[in-house]
Design a protein around this motif. Sequence first.
Motif, PDB file in Angstrom:
ATOM      1  N   GLN A  85      13.160 -52.817   4.198  1.00 25.68           N
ATOM      2  CA  GLN A  85      14.269 -53.621   4.692  1.00 25.68           C
ATOM      3  C   GLN A  85      15.508 -53.380   3.835  1.00 25.68           C
ATOM      4  OE1 GLN A  85      13.321 -55.396   7.256  1.00 25.68           O
ATOM      5  NE2 GLN A  85      15.364 -56.123   7.759  1.00 25.68           N
ATOM      6  N   GLU A  86      15.290 -53.437   2.523  1.00 22.71           N
ATOM      7  CA  GLU A  86      16.381 -53.250   1.578  1.00 22.71           C
ATOM      8  C   GLU A  86      17.047 -51.909   1.810  1.00 22.71           C
ATOM      9  OE1 GLU A  86      15.498 -53.424  -2.723  1.00 22.71           O
ATOM     10  OE2 GLU A  86      15.265 -55.562  -2.226  1.00 22.71           O
ATOM     11  N   ARG A  87      16.203 -50.909   1.931  1.00 22.64           N
ATOM     12  CA  ARG A  87      16.733 -49.567   2.114  1.00 22.64           C
ATOM     13  C   ARG A  87      17.602 -49.505   3.363  1.00 22.64           C
ATOM     14  NH1 ARG A  87      11.882 -46.492   2.398  1.00 22.64           N
ATOM     15  NH2 ARG A  87      10.916 -47.819   0.849  1.00 22.64           N
ATOM     16  N   GLN A  88      17.082 -50.104   4.411  1.00 20.96           N
ATOM     17  CA  GLN A  88      17.786 -50.097   5.690  1.00 20.96           C
ATOM     18  C   GLN A  88      19.148 -50.767   5.533  1.00 20.96           C
ATOM     19  OE1 GLN A  88      15.131 -50.104   8.543  1.00 20.96           O
ATOM     20  NE2 GLN A  88      16.628 -49.273   9.976  1.00 20.96           N
ATOM     21  N   LEU A  89      19.140 -51.900   4.821  1.00 17.80           N
ATOM     22  CA  LEU A  89      20.353 -52.670   4.616  1.00 17.80           C
ATOM     23  C   LEU A  89      21.390 -51.825   3.909  1.00 17.80           C
ATOM     24  CD1 LEU A  89      19.999 -55.809   5.382  1.00 17.80           C
ATOM     25  CD2 LEU A  89      20.860 -56.144   3.060  1.00 17.80           C
ATOM     26  N   LYS A  90      20.934 -51.176   2.832  1.00 18.13           N
ATOM     27  CA  LYS A  90      21.841 -50.341   2.055  1.00 18.13           C
ATOM     28  C   LYS A  90      22.448 -49.252   2.924  1.00 18.13           C
ATOM     29  CE  LYS A  90      20.215 -50.958  -2.618  1.00 18.13           C
ATOM     30  NZ  LYS A  90      19.098 -50.543  -3.464  1.00 18.13           N
ATOM     31  N   LYS A  91      21.575 -48.710   3.728  1.00 18.60           N
ATOM     32  CA  LYS A  91      22.028 -47.629   4.605  1.00 18.60           C
ATOM     33  C   LYS A  91      23.130 -48.130   5.518  1.00 18.60           C
ATOM     34  CE  LYS A  91      18.721 -44.480   6.316  1.00 18.60           C
ATOM     35  NZ  LYS A  91      17.682 -44.407   7.358  1.00 18.60           N
ATOM     36  N   GLU A  92      22.892 -49.307   6.088  1.00 22.32           N
ATOM     37  CA  GLU A  92      23.876 -49.875   7.010  1.00 22.32           C
ATOM     38  C   GLU A  92      25.186 -50.150   6.300  1.00 22.32           C
ATOM     39  OE1 GLU A  92      22.020 -53.169   8.910  1.00 22.32           O
ATOM     40  OE2 GLU A  92      20.721 -51.825  10.059  1.00 22.32           O
ATOM     41  N   GLU A  93      25.066 -50.711   5.074  1.00 20.61           N
ATOM     42  CA  GLU A  93      26.250 -51.007   4.284  1.00 20.61           C
ATOM     43  C   GLU A  93      27.073 -49.744   4.088  1.00 20.61           C
ATOM     44  OE1 GLU A  93      25.572 -52.811   0.483  1.00 20.61           O
ATOM     45  OE2 GLU A  93      24.869 -54.625   1.532  1.00 20.61           O
ATOM     46  N   ARG A  94      26.331 -48.704   3.676  1.00 21.49           N
ATOM     47  CA  ARG A  94      27.011 -47.448   3.423  1.00 21.49           C
ATOM     48  C   ARG A  94      27.747 -46.967   4.669  1.00 21.49           C
ATOM     49  NH1 ARG A  94      22.761 -43.877   1.859  1.00 21.49           N
ATOM     50  NH2 ARG A  94      21.764 -45.596   0.799  1.00 21.49           N
ATOM     51  N   LYS A  95      27.045 -47.135   5.761  1.00 22.95           N
ATOM     52  CA  LYS A  95      27.603 -46.714   7.038  1.00 22.95           C
ATOM     53  C   LYS A  95      28.864 -47.513   7.346  1.00 22.95           C
ATOM     54  CE  LYS A  95      25.822 -45.531  11.566  1.00 22.95           C
ATOM     55  NZ  LYS A  95      24.836 -45.982  12.563  1.00 22.95           N
ATOM     56  N   ALA A  96      28.759 -48.842   7.095  1.00 24.25           N
ATOM     57  CA  ALA A  96      29.887 -49.734   7.362  1.00 24.25           C
ATOM     58  C   ALA A  96      31.075 -49.344   6.498  1.00 24.25           C
ATOM     59  CB  ALA A  96      29.492 -51.181   7.098  1.00 24.25           C
ATOM     60  N   ASN A  97      30.786 -49.079   5.213  1.00 25.04           N
ATOM     61  CA  ASN A  97      31.856 -48.663   4.313  1.00 25.04           C
ATOM     62  C   ASN A  97      32.555 -47.412   4.815  1.00 25.04           C
ATOM     63  OD1 ASN A  97      31.428 -50.757   2.606  1.00 25.04           O
ATOM     64  ND2 ASN A  97      30.144 -49.596   1.173  1.00 25.04           N
ATOM     65  N   LYS A  98      31.732 -46.515   5.238  1.00 23.10           N
ATOM     66  CA  LYS A  98      32.275 -45.267   5.747  1.00 23.10           C
ATOM     67  C   LYS A  98      33.178 -45.521   6.952  1.00 23.10           C
ATOM     68  CE  LYS A  98      29.371 -41.436   4.674  1.00 23.10           C
ATOM     69  NZ  LYS A  98      28.083 -40.854   5.046  1.00 23.10           N
TER      70      LYS A  98
END
Lengths: 260, 257, 333
Positions: C317-330
């Motif tokens: 879950q954490e990993r997924q969240l981070k991924k999404e965050e990164r995506k959002a930042n991008k």
Amino acid sequence: MTESQKTYHSEEVKTDKQVILEINDLHKSFGDNHVLNGFNMKLFKGESLVIMGKSGSGKSVMIKCMVGLMTPDKGRVNIMGKSILDLGQAELDQLRADIGFLFQGSALYDSMTVRENLEFPLRRHMDRFDSDLNTEELVIEALENVGLADTVDLMPSELSGGMQRRVALARTLILRPKIILYDEPTSGLDPITAKEIIILMQNIQEKYGTSSIIITHDVDCARVVGDRMILLIDGINYKAGHFKELSLSEDPKIKAFFKQ
Amino acid sequence: MNSFSFKLKTFFLEIGELSLFAGRFFKELFKRPFEYSEFLRQCYLVGNKSIVLVGLTGFIIGLVLTLQTRPTLAEFGAVSWMPSMVGISIVREIGPMITALVCAGKIGSGIGAELGSMRVTEQIDAMEVSGTNPFKFLVVTRILAVTMMLPILIIFGDAIALYGSYIIENLKGNVSFQLFFNQVFDALEFGDILPATIKSFFFGFAIGLVGCFKGYFCKKGTAGVGKAANSAVVYTSILLFILDFIAVFVADIFYEL
Amino acid sequence: MERSSGHKIRLGIFVILGTIIFVSAIYLIGQRQEMFRKTYLIEAYFQNINGLQKGNNVRYSGIDIGTINDIVMVNDTSIRVIMRIDEKIISHLKTNAIATIGSDGLVGNMILNIVPGKGDARMIQDGDTIETFSKIGADDILSTLGASSENAAILTSDLLKITDAMINGEGTLALFLNDTTMSKDIKKSVNNLKNASYSATRSLNELNNIISNFTTNQNSVLGVLLNDSISGQKLKSVAVNLEKSSTEIDTMLSRINKVVSDIETGEGAINYLVHDTTLVYSLRQTIENVNEGTAKFNENMDALKNNFLLRGYFKKQERQLKKEERKANKDKE
């Protein structure tokens, strides 16, 4: 006994004597190499029989067949009325104690001293002697017979070839055999030492009255020691007779032996 | 093709003769009389002849094994496992195998040459005609002596090898004698020592058997003696590896049970 | 006594063949010792077998009872695993046993664990299928819980910032001249907090429901796993704590709400000035309480996360969240 050594005999005279060893129709081959092709002979009690033949003519094979060291392909060997091919191991061992065997190269056990070498045949055969005799006396007596009593604690490697042969002879004699088989008794020795050995053999013959078969290609030895000789050529007893008769023979195959 | 089938034939002939020889050994082993003093003499000779060599090779193997393994273990920070690791590998495999190979070279060739020369100079025949069974006197005593002595030599070699390993550990890691051997014996189980010991009896038997076989049936001449000694070592070494392979297989099953 | 060479050659061939047969027999025995035992085949269906291979061990309550015989892909979502089970053990296996996949030690092989089921059931027979447990279902519930608690933490820290600014900032008077925006900010934060708390409560209720379901309906797969083990008990107590924290947060939130509405209704700055110190202090205290409450909540949540059954899925879950965050930042950039 001395008479039989000194005077010449023909076959007819001998026939009334006791046959102590008889070989009938002996065959032996190694692969395609047919060494013996129907050898016949008789040894009478008290005589010395020389069997002469070229190297590789099967003399050693024949003598080994006599004591059961080799099994012939065909034929019979009778010693003192027993067929040795039909004997069990224990009986064969008993019979072998009556037969001395002097090997070609002395065959002393080189990991043992001279004393141990001479004691070796006694290990299994002390029952042949009176209980008051011990091995030490027998060893010394046998060595005195060959004139080497002082070598008793030496190793065979410390002895000269001639001395080794004499110790081997002492070992052969220690069981006081009735028949002695000499396999090339003078081979590998210089003529003088060979002569000593021959004289020794004659002395023993006189002292103990044994019968002997001497296998040799040494003409001098054959002349001095033998009463009678058999020429072994092509795996059969080619011709039997006295040394003098044979040496005068015109047969080229026989003549080849005496040319030396 | 012809020479191949010939080689195959001689190979099978050799194996067959060796098997007969082994069968004869067991048959004669239980027949009286037993050559007790000769057996003891052979035990003494076999042990005495090889003990220095076995000790030396064992010592060096212990040193080398420890030196070679130490850096790897140090990398993982597992140097404290050194005694148990070395202990197990020496007792289970390296000790028996190295000692057996050294003895195959020393004892096997010695027996091959000795019996070979006795055969060539007709000493074996001389024994036979003087009423002593040469097979019992020469072969049975020798095979039995090597079979009995080799496990002792192997245990001795193991001990020296462990001592060699201890010296390296002591020099490089300041491990005390008591600690080292405590750890070694802690790591060793009965299941390590028993198969290795049983195996070493078979090793001894193989060395004695092949050495005697090659010597006893030596071909005539001095070349025959050399060949007997040489082939005794070669055949014994091969046989040792095959035996080791089978022994490990069998021991593995019992280990799992 | 002498034997012909033909005889010896035959003997040699016999000896060699005998040795080969002996060695291969030993090999076969060593390879699969169950070769001479009677065995049963049973099946289980998995969605994911995590690298399980043919020949891996099958364990029943920690005892090796057999090996994986075959693994067959049935369709895109299910994999049939066929196990070869020792005859001796099979008499202890019931049809309600549950198969899970685990690993044997830190770097070990994968193993298939069979856990005995609760209650009575028919004895297992050759060719039977047993149920499997896949941890994904339980994990979904707990991951929403995790997200809620994280939200709550962020919001409370926002509130704290505001109150800090109030106390240490440019004096209370100056601050409250900007009354409206300030109170709006507070209100917004508090509302968010409320929302988060609601969703947390909702998740908690869900969890509670599930847990009570486990206890009541013992035949449920997860129920067995949870009821049976100590970790199940722990999980329950964690959930109770969570609930408590969540109600605490709730009460505190209502208090903040009251204060904020006071500010609003009390006609702005003048009224506020009178109550200045006490008000801010009470506000601050309340928010601190909220903070404490969420911290506790988080603690409990962590405990839940560390529970061995659910660890893996939280990580994912954490990993997924981070991924999404990164995506959002991008995306923002």
